[in-house]
Scaffold this active site. Structure first.
Site, PDB file in Angstrom:
ATOM      1  CE  LYS A  75     -94.070  20.685  15.786  1.00  0.00           C
ATOM      2  NZ  LYS A  75     -94.361  22.076  15.984  1.00  0.00           N
ATOM      3  CB  THR A  77     -94.604  24.097   6.321  1.00  0.00           C
ATOM      4  OG1 THR A  77     -95.554  25.099   6.687  1.00  0.00           O
ATOM      5  CG2 THR A  77     -94.224  24.258   4.863  1.00  0.00           C
ATOM      6  NE  ARG A  98    -100.404  19.036  17.321  1.00  0.00           N
ATOM      7  CZ  ARG A  98     -99.858  20.082  17.919  1.00  0.00           C
ATOM      8  NH1 ARG A  98    -100.142  20.348  19.186  1.00  0.00           N
ATOM      9  NH2 ARG A  98     -99.029  20.875  17.269  1.00  0.00           N
ATOM     10  CE  LYS A 109     -98.388  26.751  17.278  1.00  0.00           C
ATOM     11  NZ  LYS A 109     -99.092  26.112  16.180  1.00  0.00           N
ATOM     12  CB  ALA A 277     -96.776  20.300  22.752  1.00  0.00           C
ATOM     13  CG  PHE A 305     -94.838  24.220  21.116  1.00  0.00           C
ATOM     14  CD1 PHE A 305     -94.831  25.348  20.324  1.00  0.00           C
ATOM     15  CD2 PHE A 305     -95.930  24.011  21.947  1.00  0.00           C
ATOM     16  CE1 PHE A 305     -95.870  26.277  20.365  1.00  0.00           C
ATOM     17  CE2 PHE A 305     -96.971  24.923  22.000  1.00  0.00           C
ATOM     18  CZ  PHE A 305     -96.941  26.062  21.209  1.00  0.00           C
ATOM     19  CG  PHE A 385     -86.714  31.441   5.591  1.00  0.00           C
ATOM     20  CD1 PHE A 385     -87.678  32.423   5.698  1.00  0.00           C
ATOM     21  CD2 PHE A 385     -86.871  30.281   6.347  1.00  0.00           C
ATOM     22  CE1 PHE A 385     -88.778  32.270   6.538  1.00  0.00           C
ATOM     23  CE2 PHE A 385     -87.959  30.116   7.187  1.00  0.00           C
ATOM     24  CZ  PHE A 385     -88.912  31.114   7.287  1.00  0.00           C
ATOM     25  CD1 TRP A 413     -94.394  28.119   3.336  1.00  0.00           C
ATOM     26  CD2 TRP A 413     -93.522  29.143   1.541  1.00  0.00           C
ATOM     27  NE1 TRP A 413     -95.072  29.313   3.158  1.00  0.00           N
ATOM     28  CE2 TRP A 413     -94.556  29.958   2.066  1.00  0.00           C
ATOM     29  CE3 TRP A 413     -92.829  29.574   0.419  1.00  0.00           C
ATOM     30  CZ2 TRP A 413     -94.901  31.183   1.500  1.00  0.00           C
ATOM     31  CZ3 TRP A 413     -93.175  30.797  -0.152  1.00  0.00           C
ATOM     32  CH2 TRP A 413     -94.208  31.592   0.390  1.00  0.00           C
TER      33      TRP A 413
END
Length: 560
Positions: A75, A77, A98, A109, A277, A305, A385, A413
């Site tokens: 998210k 990224t 954030r 994480k 969150a 999230f 991906f 990415w």
């Protein structure tokens, strides 16, 4: 290369040069070295005045995601890549994110700086101590705790019943040993023995207060309104009654101001506030978002999230308090994660499997439906991906179109802003279409228990809510004290739309258990705790700390 190696090879611009792109001068900034700065209070007030008229604000884009899986969604990224992509197509765009917590950085994480060629820098600084905001919040939180216990020790003029103290100490690390402790042991001069608790700083009410306060005066008002416990007459005691609000606010005078950094492509980013969150309200600060809305024609922000957690809280808590509304929502998904929701093991995700994708799409479909309930159009960003096949991509595009959305590949990415250009075009077109008709999920005057039921039934798809123990009684007591108009902040697992992390996909027809509720009268919302959620996480068996090191020159490795 790893994320940190990519970040370290990047040649950053002085933050003063980056800030010039959005009209900021050196007089508008307080520098923390060469590449980080805070906005001055004077400039912050100018930003707030500039966006008082909604017509003078940039267009707000919220980035959320499907339910997280070990396969990863990306998210942050996508948020950073989208911001860079919008700037590449000539849309003056500012990102608002954030701050990372040290808990996940040393746990499992990871940080919150994006990845690959869609990152914000200086990555090591942002992920570790940054400008000291979260440390200041920890100390301010614990000063409140120390002042409460000292008041009791020094005669307890307010008659605080130690058994009713709800204020918890905090530390910005995952430390399960501190969840439940006995404090005040020793002699008479060492305090009053009592059961005590810690939570992670990002779940503290102080974090929420910083993120929801626009000014020092509002900060003081919210701190004063914190409910810290009850007296022996069973009446609520507010922190303001201890007459130490100014001291706590003094620790937070800098932490309330947004920080500015840059993407790898030298675009400005406001990074400020870091509530989780799953156990808090999950959004960056109002001040950071207003600053971005005052300086960009488009603003990309993200909520923690998935849409059942971060997006719902952003739309029902932050937007309500700040008086802001999104023009579009971006839901991040990966084909790998959707196949995992379809029942495929992580080790098998590289194998093409359209049927598993179809089954796992039910999770994404639920989040598309959730966003639609707020009247905001949704675009699905497919974080690509290398193992994704053309057949799988085509099927996901078909499914999204069939369900009222559009899927766009994002390669931020691997390619930075260039890899997000197509996504940027679709998102900008969606914002400019005027299709957004934003409204909250529930009205403020709805009873607290009915607000919880509405969230559980409409967003979590539960059949009914079970209020356990004294939770319903406590809600009615809150309403009797005038708190019935507050919004709800549900603390639950991030690993399922439901309260049960084992229920993947789109669970329905289950009972949603509310085991307890807590009043955050300073922040201005009611927390409902569901299932086994903890406000102090623990470390995994193999924490990320095992891989982190620093050399003789102070260069960090293994961060991500």
């Amino acid at each position: 290369m790893t994320d940190i190696e990519i970040a370290q090879k990047n040649v950053m611009s002085p933050i003063s040069d980056v800030a010039k792109k959005i009209g900021l001068t050196e007089d508008d900034l307080e520098f923390y070295g060469k590449y980080k700065a805070k906005i001055t209070m004077k400039k912050l007030r100018e930003f707030q005045a500039a966006v008082a008229d909604p017509k003078k604000r940039g267009k707000l884009i919220l980035v959320t995601a499907i339910t997280p899986t070990p396969a990863g969604e990306g998210k942050s990224t996508v948020s950073i890549g989208l911001g860079d992509g919008l700037n590449k197509i000539g849309k003056k765009t500012v990102i608002a994110l954030r701050e990372p917590s040290l808990g996940p950085c040393f746990g499992v994480k990871g940080g919150a700086c994006g990845g690959g060629y869609a990152q914000i820098v200086p990555m090591e600084d942002i992920n570790l101590h940054f400008t000291g905001d979260i440390h200041a919040m920890s100390i301010a939180n614990n000063l409140i705790a120390a002042l409460i216990d000292n008041h009791i020790q020094q005669g307890n003029q307010l008659g605080i019943d130690p058994r009713t103290i709800t204020w918890k100490r905090c530390v910005d690390l995952n430390d399960r040993q501190l969840r439940n402790v006995i404090s005040g042991l020793g002699s008479r001069t060492d305090g009053t023995p009592r059961e005590d608790h810690f939570q992670i700083t990002v779940a503290s009410e102080i974090m929420a207060i910083i993120c929801l306060s626009r000014s020092i005066s509002e900060l003081k008002e919210r701190i004063s309104n914190i409910t810290i416990g009850k007296n022996y007459n069973r009446e609520d005691v507010k922190f303001g009654e201890l007459k130490c609000t100014g001291a706590v606010a003094a620790l937070l005078k800098d932490a309330i101001r947004p920080n500015i950094v840059q993407t790898l492509e030298k675009n400005p980013v406001f990074v400020h506030g870091g509530p989780f969150a799953n156990i808090a309200h999950g959004c960056n600060s109002i001040n950071a978002t207003l600053s971005a809305l005052a300086t960009g024609d488009y603003v990309v922000t993200e909520a923690g999230f998935a849409a059942d957690l971060g997006a719902e809280k952003f739309l029902d808590i932050k937007c309500r308090v700040a008086g802001i509304a999104p023009s579009a929502v971006v839901i991040v998904a990966t084909i790998r994660a959707l196949k995992m929701h379809g029942g495929i093991a992580k080790t098998e995700l590289s194998t093409p499997n359209v049927e598993a994708l179809k089954k796992g799409f039910e999770n994404l479909k639920a989040h598309i439906e959730n966003v639609a309930k707020f009247g905001v159009p949704a675009v699905v960003a497919v974080n690509k991906f290398i193992t994704d096949t053309d057949e799988e991509i085509a099927e996901l595009e078909r499914l999204c179109k069939e369900n009222g959305s559009v899927a766009v590949l994002c390669e931020g990415w691997g390619k930075g802003g260039e890899g997000a250009v197509e996504l940027a075009k679709v998102v900008a077109e969606t914002c400019d279409s005027g299709k957004a008709d934003f409204h909250h999920l529930y009205e403020s005057d709805l009873p607290l228990d009915k607000k919880i039921e509405k969230i559980a039934k409409e967003i979590y798809h539960a059949e009914r809510v079970e209020f356990q123990g004294t939770s319903l009684k406590k809600l009615k007591e809150m309403e009797g004290k005038g708190y019935g108009n507050l919004p709800i902040c549900v603390a639950k697992t991030q690993n399922s739309i439901s309260h049960d992390p084992k229920l993947v996909g789109d669970p329905r027809g289950y009972v949603f258990p509310v085991r307890d509720v807590q009043l955050y009268s300073g922040a201005g919302f009611v927390v409902a705790l569901a299932g086994d959620i903890m406000t102090m996480p623990g470390l995994p068996k193999l924490p990320a700390a095992l891989n982190i090191d620093v050399d003789e020159d102070g260069v960090i490795s293994g961060l991500f």
